[in-house]
Design an enzyme around this catalytic site. Structure first.
Site, PDB file in Angstrom:
ATOM      1  N   THR A 138       0.820  -1.206   0.000  1.00  0.00           N
ATOM      2  CA  THR A 138       0.000   0.000   0.000  1.00  0.00           C
ATOM      3  C   THR A 138       0.860   1.265   0.000  1.00  0.00           C
ATOM      4  O   THR A 138       1.983   1.248   0.525  1.00  0.00           O
ATOM      5  CB  THR A 138      -0.908  -0.008   1.263  1.00  0.00           C
ATOM      6  OG1 THR A 138      -1.390   1.308   1.513  1.00  0.00           O
ATOM      7  CG2 THR A 138      -0.156  -0.453   2.511  1.00  0.00           C
ATOM      8  N   ASP A 139       0.312   2.340  -0.531  1.00  0.00           N
ATOM      9  CA  ASP A 139       1.032   3.629  -0.490  1.00  0.00           C
ATOM     10  C   ASP A 139       1.138   4.152   0.950  1.00  0.00           C
ATOM     11  O   ASP A 139       1.928   5.059   1.218  1.00  0.00           O
ATOM     12  CB  ASP A 139       0.344   4.670  -1.394  1.00  0.00           C
ATOM     13  CG  ASP A 139      -1.092   4.989  -0.996  1.00  0.00           C
ATOM     14  OD1 ASP A 139      -1.646   4.319  -0.093  1.00  0.00           O
ATOM     15  OD2 ASP A 139      -1.668   5.923  -1.592  1.00  0.00           O
ATOM     16  N   GLU A 140       0.358   3.560   1.869  1.00  0.00           N
ATOM     17  CA  GLU A 140       0.384   4.056   3.253  1.00  0.00           C
ATOM     18  C   GLU A 140       1.748   3.840   3.916  1.00  0.00           C
ATOM     19  O   GLU A 140       2.055   4.473   4.922  1.00  0.00           O
ATOM     20  CB  GLU A 140      -0.736   3.415   4.084  1.00  0.00           C
ATOM     21  CG  GLU A 140      -2.099   3.745   3.515  1.00  0.00           C
ATOM     22  CD  GLU A 140      -3.259   3.464   4.459  1.00  0.00           C
ATOM     23  OE1 GLU A 140      -3.065   3.513   5.670  1.00  0.00           O
ATOM     24  OE2 GLU A 140      -4.358   3.183   3.946  1.00  0.00           O
ATOM     25  N   TYR A 163      -1.090  -0.425  11.230  1.00  0.00           N
ATOM     26  CA  TYR A 163      -1.373  -1.125   9.962  1.00  0.00           C
ATOM     27  C   TYR A 163      -0.254  -0.880   8.958  1.00  0.00           C
ATOM     28  O   TYR A 163       0.355  -1.815   8.440  1.00  0.00           O
ATOM     29  CB  TYR A 163      -2.720  -0.662   9.383  1.00  0.00           C
ATOM     30  CG  TYR A 163      -2.867  -0.975   7.904  1.00  0.00           C
ATOM     31  CD1 TYR A 163      -2.929  -2.294   7.458  1.00  0.00           C
ATOM     32  CD2 TYR A 163      -2.936   0.040   6.941  1.00  0.00           C
ATOM     33  CE1 TYR A 163      -3.036  -2.593   6.096  1.00  0.00           C
ATOM     34  CE2 TYR A 163      -3.045  -0.240   5.590  1.00  0.00           C
ATOM     35  CZ  TYR A 163      -3.099  -1.560   5.174  1.00  0.00           C
ATOM     36  OH  TYR A 163      -3.204  -1.853   3.830  1.00  0.00           O
ATOM     37  N   LYS A 167       2.671  -3.364   7.240  1.00  0.00           N
ATOM     38  CA  LYS A 167       2.823  -3.575   5.797  1.00  0.00           C
ATOM     39  C   LYS A 167       4.245  -3.219   5.355  1.00  0.00           C
ATOM     40  O   LYS A 167       4.831  -3.907   4.516  1.00  0.00           O
ATOM     41  CB  LYS A 167       1.804  -2.722   5.012  1.00  0.00           C
ATOM     42  CG  LYS A 167       0.355  -3.129   5.181  1.00  0.00           C
ATOM     43  CD  LYS A 167       0.042  -4.519   4.661  1.00  0.00           C
ATOM     44  CE  LYS A 167       0.096  -4.628   3.153  1.00  0.00           C
ATOM     45  NZ  LYS A 167      -0.341  -5.972   2.696  1.00  0.00           N
TER      46      LYS A 167
HETATM   47  N1  LIG Z   1      -8.196  -1.699   0.212  1.00  0.00           N
HETATM   48  C1  LIG Z   1      -7.296  -0.852  -0.234  1.00  0.00           C
HETATM   49  O1  LIG Z   1      -7.618   0.295  -0.575  1.00  0.00           O
HETATM   50  C2  LIG Z   1      -5.858  -1.283  -0.393  1.00  0.00           C
HETATM   51  C3  LIG Z   1      -4.966  -0.438  -1.070  1.00  0.00           C
HETATM   52  C4  LIG Z   1      -3.644  -0.855  -1.257  1.00  0.00           C
HETATM   53  C5  LIG Z   1      -3.236  -2.091  -0.793  1.00  0.00           C
HETATM   54  N2  LIG Z   1      -4.104  -2.897  -0.107  1.00  0.00           N
HETATM   55  C6  LIG Z   1      -3.621  -4.216   0.351  1.00  0.00           C
HETATM   56  O2  LIG Z   1      -4.294  -5.182  -0.440  1.00  0.00           O
HETATM   57  C7  LIG Z   1      -4.537  -6.364   0.316  1.00  0.00           C
HETATM   58  C8  LIG Z   1      -6.011  -6.712   0.283  1.00  0.00           C
HETATM   59  O3  LIG Z   1      -6.764  -5.620   0.830  1.00  0.00           O
HETATM   60  P1  LIG Z   1      -8.337  -5.715   0.975  1.00  0.00           P
HETATM   61  O4  LIG Z   1      -8.854  -4.332   1.053  1.00  0.00           O
HETATM   62  O5  LIG Z   1      -8.871  -6.655  -0.034  1.00  0.00           O
HETATM   63  O6  LIG Z   1      -8.436  -6.389   2.427  1.00  0.00           O
HETATM   64  P2  LIG Z   1      -9.654  -7.154   3.120  1.00  0.00           P
HETATM   65  O7  LIG Z   1      -9.546  -6.822   4.561  1.00  0.00           O
HETATM   66  O8  LIG Z   1     -10.922  -6.874   2.396  1.00  0.00           O
HETATM   67  O9  LIG Z   1      -9.320  -8.701   2.882  1.00  0.00           O
HETATM   68  C9  LIG Z   1      -8.286  -9.368   3.552  1.00  0.00           C
HETATM   69  C10 LIG Z   1      -8.510 -10.860   3.370  1.00  0.00           C
HETATM   70  O10 LIG Z   1      -7.419 -11.545   4.005  1.00  0.00           O
HETATM   71  C11 LIG Z   1      -7.944 -12.633   4.752  1.00  0.00           C
HETATM   72  N3  LIG Z   1      -7.009 -12.906   5.856  1.00  0.00           N
HETATM   73  C12 LIG Z   1      -6.726 -12.112   6.933  1.00  0.00           C
HETATM   74  N4  LIG Z   1      -5.825 -12.726   7.730  1.00  0.00           N
HETATM   75  C13 LIG Z   1      -5.509 -13.906   7.134  1.00  0.00           C
HETATM   76  C14 LIG Z   1      -4.631 -14.958   7.475  1.00  0.00           C
HETATM   77  N5  LIG Z   1      -3.881 -14.928   8.580  1.00  0.00           N
HETATM   78  N6  LIG Z   1      -4.539 -16.024   6.628  1.00  0.00           N
HETATM   79  C15 LIG Z   1      -5.297 -16.082   5.498  1.00  0.00           C
HETATM   80  N7  LIG Z   1      -6.170 -15.115   5.154  1.00  0.00           N
HETATM   81  C16 LIG Z   1      -6.265 -14.032   5.950  1.00  0.00           C
HETATM   82  C17 LIG Z   1      -9.294 -12.154   5.237  1.00  0.00           C
HETATM   83  O11 LIG Z   1     -10.132 -13.234   5.602  1.00  0.00           O
HETATM   84  C18 LIG Z   1      -9.781 -11.386   4.016  1.00  0.00           C
HETATM   85  O12 LIG Z   1     -10.460 -12.248   3.126  1.00  0.00           O
HETATM   86  C19 LIG Z   1      -4.017  -6.072   1.727  1.00  0.00           C
HETATM   87  O13 LIG Z   1      -2.740  -6.646   1.846  1.00  0.00           O
HETATM   88  C20 LIG Z   1      -3.924  -4.560   1.788  1.00  0.00           C
HETATM   89  O14 LIG Z   1      -2.886  -4.145   2.636  1.00  0.00           O
HETATM   90  C21 LIG Z   1      -5.407  -2.519   0.087  1.00  0.00           C
END
Ligand SMILES: NC(=O)c1ccc[n+]([C@@H]2O[C@H](COP(=O)([O-])OP(=O)(O)OC[C@H]3O[C@@H](n4cnc5c(N)ncnc54)[C@H](O)[C@@H]3O)[C@@H](O)[C@H]2O)c1
Length: 348
Positions: A138-140, A163, A167
């Site tokens: 993430t950009d965060e 968080y 990351k």
């Molecule tokens: N949402 C955003 O805007 C955004 C932006 C940039 C990067 N990201 C990154 O993208 C990824 C996905 O984000 P998201 O928004 O879909 O998150 P989300 O919270 O919607 O989904 C996370 C998923 O991971 C699963 N999970 C959590 N812990 C686990 C474990 N120990 N073992 C197996 N599965 C596990 C959860 O059950 C869930 O299905 C993350 O790594 C996040 O940091 C998100």
């Protein structure tokens, strides 16, 4: 190509699985997900009997499980699995360190073991692409920007929340496994995503669903925090390009020049739903709240030809329509454990 997608029942992972199965007939997917509060198999409804898709409920911190899956034959790992909500990391950072840092380490260790074995065994045959590991970040991790400038891949890491710190730690581990073990790793750092199947604790779905329910729309501080919005499908296309054409050991920033202050996003949602601005409630700011994020995506555009297809206006209108049409999906989520969390955060 067989992909191990972790966290595929969450927001971005489920969109990615749907996208890649549609876009690449030669790709099959194993989805490993623990199904935390954020994981929802309804995000993948209709794929249960897809011939190129399988689901395993499990934890990325489980060494034996992860090694077993990899030794069953995997060509690449895309790690989406994470605890992903900043507010929850402020209440309790432990699950963030456990999944985001230790879970990533377990996956990397298993990938190194599998990759070495596979390369040794196949050295003579050559040619075949070794397992490659994409760490979805993430950009965060870059922290907060002032009014000017954008994050590049060279920007220093200055995470503000537990968080983003977890990351950043995972990114550094992934890059270190490349340098130390030669594991073909790529780290992607994307800006804020929006689109279908996003859990309604995040800004855009929270505002859309509260407006649809006629409830107040809680906006942190003065509402002028800026986020750089990207439609989830544009993120998925970027990951596809990185998977097939990215250079191991590199970091790619992903962002669509979609900068907007939060309050403007909330006002756009209210206009699209024809709801009054009187629903907006300014609430006490989040501690450590980053003021502005903005991504410079010129590296992925230059090297891999990626460009976002959605404008923010089009993507937001389509997303609002999705939440209007899929009320059954979010109403069920909003009535469960999430209700207690919401009351604790916003009180009404
Ligand atoms: N949402 C955003 O805007 C955004 C932006 C940039 C990067 N990201 C990154 O993208 C990824 C996905 O984000 P998201 O928004 O879909 O998150 P989300 O919270 O919607 O989904 C996370 C998923 O991971 C699963 N999970 C959590 N812990 C686990 C474990 N120990 N073992 C197996 N599965 C596990 C959860 O059950 C869930 O299905 C993350 O790594 C996040 O940091 C998100």
């Amino acid at each position: 190509m067989k992909l191990l997608v972790t966290g595929g029942a969450g927001f971005i992972g489920s969109n990615f699985i749907r996208y890649i199965l549609r876009a690449r007939p030669g790709v099959s997917v194993i989805n490993l997900d623990k199904l935390t509060y954020a994981g929802n198999l309804e995000n993948l409804a209709g794929l249960e009997s897809h011939p190129r898709y399988s689901f395993i409920r499990g934890d990325i911190c489980n060494r034996h499980l992860v090694s077993d899956i990899m030794s069953g034959g995997v060509d690449a790992v895309i790690n989406f699995a994470a605890e992903s909500h900043v507010d929850r990391s402020i209440m309790d950072a432990s699950p963030f360190v456990e999944t985001n840092v230790r879970g990533t380490q377990v996956l990397l260790d298993a990938a190194v073991a599998y990759w070495k074995e596979r390369l040794n065994g196949r050295a003579a045959a050559g040619a075949e692409r070794p397992v490659i590991f994409i760490q979805v970040s993430t950009d965060e991790v870059y922290g907060s920007l002032g009014p000017e400038g954008r994050f590049t891949e060279e920007s220093p890491l200055k995470p503000s929340s537990p968080y983003s710190a977890s990351k950043a730690a995972a990114d550094l581990l992934a890059l270190a496994y490349h340098r130390t073990h030669g594991l073909p790793v790529i780290v992607t750092r994307c800006s804020n995503n929006y689109g279908p199947y996003q859990f309604p604790e995040k800004l855009i779905p929270l505002m859309i669903t509260n407006a649809l329910e006629g409830r107040p729309l809680p906006v942190y501080g003065d509402g002028l925090n800026v986020r750089d919005w990207l439609h989830v499908e544009d993120h998925c296309r970027a990951l596809e390009l990185v998977l097939f054409r990215g250079r191991p050991g590199e970091i790619y920033n992903i962002g669509g020049h979609g900068e907007r202050p939060n309050i403007e996003v909330v006002q756009m949602i209210l206009r699209l739903l024809n709801k009054p601005e009187s629903l907006i409630r300014f609430v006490k700011d989040r501690p450590g709240h980053d003021r502005r994020y903005a991504i410079d995506p010129s590296k992925i555009t230059r090297e891999l030809g990626w460009r976002p297809r959605y404008t923010f206006e089009e993507g937001l209108a389509e997303t609002v329509e999705w939440y209007v049409k899929n009320r059954f999906w979010w109403e069920r989520i909003k009535s469960g454990e999430y209700r207690e969390y919401y009351m604790k955060m916003y009180g009404e």
